[in-house]
Design an enzyme around this catalytic site. Structure first.
Site, PDB file in Angstrom:
ATOM      1  N   HIS A 458       0.842  -1.187  -0.089  1.00  0.00           N
ATOM      2  CA  HIS A 458      -0.082  -0.100  -0.251  1.00  0.00           C
ATOM      3  C   HIS A 458       0.983   1.404   0.006  1.00  0.00           C
ATOM      4  O   HIS A 458       2.076   1.188   0.157  1.00  0.00           O
ATOM      5  CB  HIS A 458      -1.060   0.068   1.004  1.00  0.00           C
ATOM      6  CG  HIS A 458      -0.648   0.017   2.350  1.00  0.00           C
ATOM      7  ND1 HIS A 458      -1.272   0.154   3.481  1.00  0.00           N
ATOM      8  CD2 HIS A 458       0.577  -0.164   3.023  1.00  0.00           C
ATOM      9  CE1 HIS A 458      -0.502   0.508   4.827  1.00  0.00           C
ATOM     10  NE2 HIS A 458       0.717   0.102   4.365  1.00  0.00           N
ATOM     11  N   GLU A 459       0.113   2.348  -0.244  1.00  0.00           N
ATOM     12  CA  GLU A 459       1.046   3.742  -0.386  1.00  0.00           C
ATOM     13  C   GLU A 459       2.117   3.751  -1.476  1.00  0.00           C
ATOM     14  O   GLU A 459       3.092   4.126  -1.242  1.00  0.00           O
ATOM     15  CB  GLU A 459       1.457   4.175   1.027  1.00  0.00           C
ATOM     16  CG  GLU A 459       0.373   4.436   1.702  1.00  0.00           C
ATOM     17  CD  GLU A 459      -0.218   5.801   1.762  1.00  0.00           C
ATOM     18  OE1 GLU A 459       0.089   6.515   0.884  1.00  0.00           O
ATOM     19  OE2 GLU A 459      -1.589   6.128   2.348  1.00  0.00           O
TER      20      GLU A 459
END
Lengths: 613, 613
Positions: A458-459
């Site tokens: 994620h990110e």
């Protein structure tokens, strides 16, 4: 050393955060106020988060068709966190904040990540969301949405990805069309109707707060009704789950945002992760389908607004990964001290008539513990260094602030990716130290390992971070960022050359840095991005190890100097020096191995034919 | 390439297993009979195992206080496996076997590991158990226990570890005392009463078969009532869950073996893993407490008997780890071909107006797939090579058999440890290729990763394998085993030097082998095991990478030669060459990094003080 001891050492002895009180913004702070925040978070995390970390893993969020349920203990933790004031800790006094330096706020928040990263609905997301609105929202948007998030009345999300568009945000297809002829005259901001699906939305639906504030990326169609290709077409909207008036009070209208389903994950199970349908008509509002949203900033600038927060979000992810690693380190250290098994390896082998020893006395168990210490404390130092740069960027003299901003740009891909990879590896070693017991759910380490696996995804995935580093950061401004970072690293090397115990490491770091420089040039020698970037991930790994070696050498200089001070905690300082040595001896030599394919622009992967797999 | 295609290539083109039919034991076999077994296993695994792999993960075994329950589908799979005859595949015709070569049996069994490693109660354990009795049991023990295991009437376990003794078997405290004055006159073998607890017992309790046969390590107290310290005191016993007569029929008596509890694991959840209490009196038998067991072999030789099977058990673990890796490779390859995302990296960047491409066209996704291919196919080749050595050991001419036995001793720690580490890493990359989807339980890859994490722990941890390699194997017989392995590696290098496309790799392998040799000498230069073995795991890792590079170069020679043959599957052969190249370019350079601490007898870990952590 416990996390608290290490954090104290890094904050006060290494980063000298007390000196921040010389700045107007932090004038009312001092070591006592910082310690008070750290104490409070340490206690709250121990009381409300740690005891329920396994519970939120076992009792996953579930959806009854109407509401999402999480364990009551998690709701209580969320409430306690909101009441602690930590959501607004770094904000101005006037919006209810503490004007805490970012570096202290992050060090304090880390207690929660270590105690229960999926407990209490991830306050960082709500803070980050509100920060975004503080930077880009109108005065009323800040008042109505951001302030209520800081106060814990509303919780926040981030709605970027769609089922068909994760890494490639330019391909989002959520549409925003003007809502009525008076759409530009809404006091909450230009009003649109949004229609589309958003995937991987943490905390997208829950009952933890009065309302949920979704910042949503969407595209406003052109006059031909078509969406503008690429990221230029992306705008940012606030879409509240329940509509509010200009005083921030709920109007009683439910917005057209519906939960399509929960994602069932490998870890981070305490946080409901959702697929949200915007504007499909499940909850028609003000007479029609379409989720009502208010434009933030200008049309077409949505991604720029969102990325304003990205550095801090990525440091937060890196710090979360670090703390999961730290949790495993503490657990396996405790286990290793108390589990008897085996006997010392004497010159003549082992003597079975002797009593068993705690496994920490075996060299290989020490190796596994020292690797964890070296990776997790090294990562922690990097994250706090980056957070300190955020403070410098915001409160330093103009030149210092500009340098801090540039350094942050350079270090962010490392701060995000390095702990995601190596503190995950630390969690695997924590399992290994426990032997068969580590593979059971009777011990916490398997959960840390599962939780941490998210952080490389994620990110911005590892691959995305690598493209950011080699494709943008090291070449931006004609390489000025890389030069600046190199000058900081060289300053540490120069100091190390004057300390006999550390001069050898200074030489090794200088060699690694030179190799990184050469590989960077070689990668870009043909100027063809396809060739330059084909081995971007090995480059990211080599770069990351070089950065962590620099951080360790800098920390070691501080520890070495500390040894001669009266009242020093010698064992703690010796531990830092040993962890630094471990990193230089066991880890840094890998840099050359990673850079080989980069420097030769190796085309093995690039030219691999799909039919050959 | 699918596993089947790769297995066919390795078995027939690389290992020439058809030539085994020239040996008396395999005279009735040929490629058709081998293919028939592979076909049958491929189909059975696809029909009965793959469809329930997620089910056995979700519906864990549970204990109602009396019986252990597993899903009915898993019971059906176990039954189908037993009926297939695979339990006895490698056994003599006269005991109901197929006299299949070990290498073909393992390649065929691999389908089940790939389809569902926790489904159907792990037949390998029952085969291994029965093999042990065939080697060390009396004629009646073989008849009563082993044959019924091969037939699938009884299932088997291995009872070595205890809660306080895992890696350190010398510390087991399960006691065996003579059962009555006539204990030596029982036709099933000298009869003892066992008392103690055994931990981590896979399939320790279930309803999959008529009976469960436990081979148990225990100590016979001396005349003073004390247990002999160390492994010398360990004997081996057969302890059936239900007592049997000399015809192998159940007598109706339940033995005093009780389930104390199930271990709840991170993975491998289909297989009940148990803590068993022997002889605590829960099921008194023939008038008293104490589990009735029959001595196998001589007193004090239990560990020797058990280790007789260890090489094959460790190859089986390595192959299981490999197949979990392979399953992830196949899944992520399929996903990468079908998931559109992003655009090609052109000289001028990306063009958002163009359609998206399948992610397999991104260099970094290819890197992640090629790494998986390189690790999993490399590991598979090593496992099949080792299995072929088992056949050589059993059916080769005396000199060849002796060499094969020695090579097996050398390679076993690698065959066990290397896939456990690198095919786990492959599983992590399979998750990464899937992005956020890989982190959900909607895709199989997260389960493969969890399942595979066990393999670095059971059947001797990584640390134990490393001590075995550097502490025993490379120094045994004055280093003869290492010399033999080096001569095999050099033979491959010599062949590669005559092939222009591969000569460069030959040079690199020669350099790595020389470094391993130097590091081995340097590690032992002081003759002090404590110094030599302090960095045994990095040594194991470097040694493993060197072995896999050798295997890949040997496979590549076969692929390169195949290219010039008519009717060759060029894409498949190019894929092997690319995977070999990947390993040499991306992986082999790490050998130098690992060996640095070995060659310098680095004492960072060894001298780390407990107080410094």
């Amino acid at each position: 050393m416990s996390y608290r001891q290490t954090a104290d050492f890094l904050l006060y002895d290494w980063l000298h955060v007390e000196t921040l009180q010389q700045r107007a913004r932090f004038a009312e702070h001092n070591r006592e106020t910082f310690d008070a925040v750290l104490d409070m978070c340490e206690k709250l995390a121990a009381d409300k988060f740690a005891p329920v970390n396994r519970l939120v893993d076992t009792e996953e969020p579930w959806f009854d068709g109407e509401k999402v349920h999480v364990p009551e203990a998690s709701v209580a933790a969320a409430r306690a966190y909101a009441e602690s004031g930590m959501l607004a800790a770094a904000q101005d006094y006037e919006v209810g904040g503490m004007q805490l330096p970012c570096v202290v706020e992050m060090a304090a928040h880390a207690f929660f990540s270590k105690a229960g990263i999926g407990v209490g609905g991830a306050g960082m997301l709500t803070s980050g969301n509100a920060n975004l609105l503080m930077a880009h929202g109108s005065e009323l948007q800040r008042e109505v949405f951001a302030k209520n998030e800081f106060a814990g009345r509303f919780f926040g999300t981030m709605c970027l990805s769609e089922p068909q568009a994760g890494s490639s945000l330019s391909d989002i297809v959520t549409r925003a069309t003007p809502d009525g002829d008076d759409f530009e005259r809404d006091p909450l901001g230009p009003r649109y109707r949004l229609r589309g699906n958003k995937m991987w939305i943490s905390n997208g639906e829950h009952e933890l707060a009065e309302n949920i504030v979704h910042p949503v990326l969407a595209k406003i169609p052109g006059p031909d009704g078509k969406l503008v290709p690429g990221t230029r077409g992306i705008s940012l909207f606030i879409v509240p789950k329940k509509l509010v008036d200009t005083d921030g009070q709920l109007t009683g209208e439910r917005n057209d945002v519906a939960l399509a389903g929960l994602n069932h994950k490998l870890g981070y199970r305490g946080i409901p992760n959702t697929l949200l349908n915007f504007g499909e008509g499940k909850y028609p509002v003000r007479g029609s389908a379409g989720a009502i949203g208010y434009l933030v900033g200008k049309p077409g600038e949505g991604l720029r607004c969102m990325f304003h927060m990205m550095n801090e979000a990525r440091i937060a992810v890196g710090l979360g990964a670090t703390m999961l690693g730290y949790a495993g380190y503490e657990a396996s250290l405790d286990y290793a001290k108390n589990r008897p098994q085996g006997r010392p390896m004497g010159p003549g082998g082992k003597d079975a008539t002797q009593p068993q020893i705690p496994i920490i006395r075996h060299a290989d168990v020490r190796r596994m513990l020292l690797a964890q210490k070296s990776w997790c404390e090294g990562a922690l130092a990097l994250e706090l260094y980056c957070a300190r740069l955020v403070d410098e960027q915001h409160t330093g003299a103009p030149d210092d602030a500009a340098q801090a901003a540039m350094l942050l740009e350079m270090l962010t891909p490392i701060a995000k990716s390095w702990p995601s990879e190596w503190c995950l590896e630390a969690n695997s070693l924590a399992i290994q130290v426990h032997g068969g017991y580590g593979y059971t759910r009777d011990f916490p380490v398997e959960q840390y390992w599962r939780d941490n696996r998210l952080n490389m995804i994620h990110e911005g995935t590892h691959g995305i971070q690598a493209l950011d580093l080699l494709g943008r950061k090291v070449v931006m401004d004609g390489g000025k960022g890389l030069q600046l970072l190199a000058s900081r690293i060289n300053a540490t090397i120069e100091r190390a050359m004057r300390v006999p115990e550390l001069a050898g490491f200074g030489n090794e770091l200088a060699a690694a840095l030179a190799e990184v420089g050469r590989a960077t040039k070689a990668a870009w020698a043909t100027g063809n991005p396809e060739e330059a970037l084909a081995n971007a991930v090995p480059y990211l790994q080599a770069f990351g190890h070089t950065v962590i070696a620099w951080i360790w050498l800098d920390v070691a200089l501080c520890a070495q100097a500390g040894l001669s001070q009266s009242g020093a905690d010698e064992a703690a300082l010796r531990g830092k020096l040993a962890a630094c040595r471990f990193f230089f001896r066991h880890d840094l030599p890998k840099v050359a191995a990673w850079l080989r394919v980069v420097a030769s622009r190796d085309d093995t992967c690039r030219t691999m034919d799909e039919a050959w797999f």
